[in-house]
Design a protein around this motif. Structure first.
Motif, PDB file in Angstrom:
ATOM      1  N   UNK A  31      49.058  35.673  40.861  1.00 52.34           N
ATOM      2  CA  UNK A  31      50.159  35.846  40.138  1.00 52.34           C
ATOM      3  C   UNK A  31      51.221  36.325  41.300  1.00 52.34           C
ATOM      4  N   UNK A  32      51.014  36.432  42.377  1.00 57.94           N
ATOM      5  CA  UNK A  32      51.980  36.666  43.445  1.00 57.94           C
ATOM      6  C   UNK A  32      52.042  38.330  43.550  1.00 57.94           C
ATOM      7  N   UNK A  33      51.185  39.064  42.993  1.00 58.94           N
ATOM      8  CA  UNK A  33      51.206  40.575  43.125  1.00 58.94           C
ATOM      9  C   UNK A  33      50.510  40.887  44.535  1.00 58.94           C
ATOM     10  N   UNK A  34      51.292  41.549  45.510  1.00 57.47           N
ATOM     11  CA  UNK A  34      50.612  42.055  46.546  1.00 57.47           C
ATOM     12  C   UNK A  34      50.555  43.420  46.769  1.00 57.47           C
ATOM     13  N   UNK A  35      49.797  44.027  47.446  1.00 59.35           N
ATOM     14  CA  UNK A  35      49.471  45.306  47.649  1.00 59.35           C
ATOM     15  C   UNK A  35      48.687  45.620  49.107  1.00 59.35           C
ATOM     16  N   UNK A  36      48.899  46.948  49.550  1.00 57.88           N
ATOM     17  CA  UNK A  36      48.177  47.210  50.839  1.00 57.88           C
ATOM     18  C   UNK A  36      46.933  47.963  50.413  1.00 57.88           C
ATOM     19  N   UNK A  37      46.051  47.783  51.378  1.00 52.91           N
ATOM     20  CA  UNK A  37      44.715  48.394  51.134  1.00 52.91           C
ATOM     21  C   UNK A  37      44.439  48.972  52.385  1.00 52.91           C
ATOM     22  N   UNK A  38      43.648  50.131  52.419  1.00 52.45           N
ATOM     23  CA  UNK A  38      43.310  50.915  53.596  1.00 52.45           C
ATOM     24  C   UNK A  38      41.930  50.749  54.205  1.00 52.45           C
ATOM     25  N   UNK A  46      35.662  36.033  40.650  1.00 57.25           N
ATOM     26  CA  UNK A  46      36.421  35.608  39.621  1.00 57.25           C
ATOM     27  C   UNK A  46      37.890  36.199  39.605  1.00 57.25           C
ATOM     28  N   UNK A  47      38.272  37.224  40.546  1.00 57.49           N
ATOM     29  CA  UNK A  47      39.689  37.635  40.826  1.00 57.49           C
ATOM     30  C   UNK A  47      40.464  36.804  41.446  1.00 57.49           C
ATOM     31  N   UNK A  48      40.064  36.013  42.094  1.00 58.39           N
ATOM     32  CA  UNK A  48      40.810  35.080  43.198  1.00 58.39           C
ATOM     33  C   UNK A  48      41.892  35.744  43.816  1.00 58.39           C
ATOM     34  N   UNK A  49      41.575  36.619  44.926  1.00 59.78           N
ATOM     35  CA  UNK A  49      42.872  37.212  45.741  1.00 59.78           C
ATOM     36  C   UNK A  49      42.665  36.656  47.163  1.00 59.78           C
ATOM     37  N   UNK A  50      43.632  36.800  47.714  1.00 58.14           N
ATOM     38  CA  UNK A  50      43.821  36.497  49.409  1.00 58.14           C
ATOM     39  C   UNK A  50      43.927  37.607  49.831  1.00 58.14           C
ATOM     40  N   UNK A  68      55.572  43.197  45.798  1.00 56.90           N
ATOM     41  CA  UNK A  68      54.985  44.248  46.259  1.00 56.90           C
ATOM     42  C   UNK A  68      54.780  44.897  44.854  1.00 56.90           C
ATOM     43  N   UNK A  69      53.288  45.375  44.757  1.00 58.25           N
ATOM     44  CA  UNK A  69      53.038  46.202  43.683  1.00 58.25           C
ATOM     45  C   UNK A  69      51.885  47.165  44.401  1.00 58.25           C
ATOM     46  N   UNK A  75      40.834  48.647  43.744  1.00 56.43           N
ATOM     47  CA  UNK A  75      40.884  47.797  42.556  1.00 56.43           C
ATOM     48  C   UNK A  75      41.966  46.435  42.719  1.00 56.43           C
ATOM     49  N   UNK A  76      42.206  46.021  41.860  1.00 56.95           N
ATOM     50  CA  UNK A  76      43.225  44.852  41.835  1.00 56.95           C
ATOM     51  C   UNK A  76      44.293  44.596  40.828  1.00 56.95           C
ATOM     52  N   UNK A  77      45.489  43.900  40.861  1.00 59.75           N
ATOM     53  CA  UNK A  77      46.344  43.629  39.840  1.00 59.75           C
ATOM     54  C   UNK A  77      45.789  42.509  39.273  1.00 59.75           C
ATOM     55  N   UNK A  78      45.865  42.484  37.988  1.00 58.84           N
ATOM     56  CA  UNK A  78      45.729  41.146  37.047  1.00 58.84           C
ATOM     57  C   UNK A  78      46.353  41.201  35.933  1.00 58.84           C
ATOM     58  N   UNK A  79      47.382  40.211  35.512  1.00 54.10           N
ATOM     59  CA  UNK A  79      48.248  40.205  34.505  1.00 54.10           C
ATOM     60  C   UNK A  79      49.287  41.241  34.528  1.00 54.10           C
ATOM     61  N   UNK A  80      49.506  41.806  35.735  1.00 53.44           N
ATOM     62  CA  UNK A  80      50.358  42.915  35.829  1.00 53.44           C
ATOM     63  C   UNK A  80      50.000  44.312  35.340  1.00 53.44           C
ATOM     64  N   UNK A  81      48.612  44.283  35.289  1.00 57.09           N
ATOM     65  CA  UNK A  81      47.743  45.711  34.863  1.00 57.09           C
ATOM     66  C   UNK A  81      46.830  46.060  36.015  1.00 57.09           C
ATOM     67  N   UNK A  82      46.904  46.897  36.445  1.00 56.13           N
ATOM     68  CA  UNK A  82      45.982  47.483  37.686  1.00 56.13           C
ATOM     69  C   UNK A  82      44.515  47.778  37.159  1.00 56.13           C
ATOM     70  N   UNK A  83      43.569  46.792  37.621  1.00 55.60           N
ATOM     71  CA  UNK A  83      42.124  46.978  37.236  1.00 55.60           C
ATOM     72  C   UNK A  83      41.362  47.628  38.333  1.00 55.60           C
TER      73      UNK A  83
END
Length: 85
Positions: A31-38, A46-50, A68-69, A75-83
């Protein structure tokens, strides 16, 4: 002996900093949501992240595609919701 202790302490500090720096990353979903992980996570297939290096940046023409989100925790963003997982 004094110099050996100082050298070992310095080497341990350098190693700790390199491990911390190496684990940082940027993750983006379809969806184009990007976030930083430590730290590195194993995301479900099935999450399909890069996962990109922490110095990754989108190009000038990609500003409409990505946003940026940030969120704390695992976790991860899916459909605008943090999972969380």
């Amino acid at each position: 002996m004094k110099y050996l202790g100082t050298a070992l302490l310095g080497a341990a500090g350098i190693l700790a900093l390199s491990v911390i720096g190496a684990s940082a990353a940027i993750v983006c979903n379809e969806d184009g949501d990007c976030w930083h992980v430590k730290q590195s996570y194993d995301y479900p297939p099935d999450v399909r992240v890069h996962v990109y290096g922490d110095d990754w940046k989108w190009g000038d023409g990609d500003a409409a595609r990505y946003r940026w989100r940030e969120h704390e925790g695992r976790g991860y963003w899916r459909g605008g919701v943090w999972v969380g997982f």
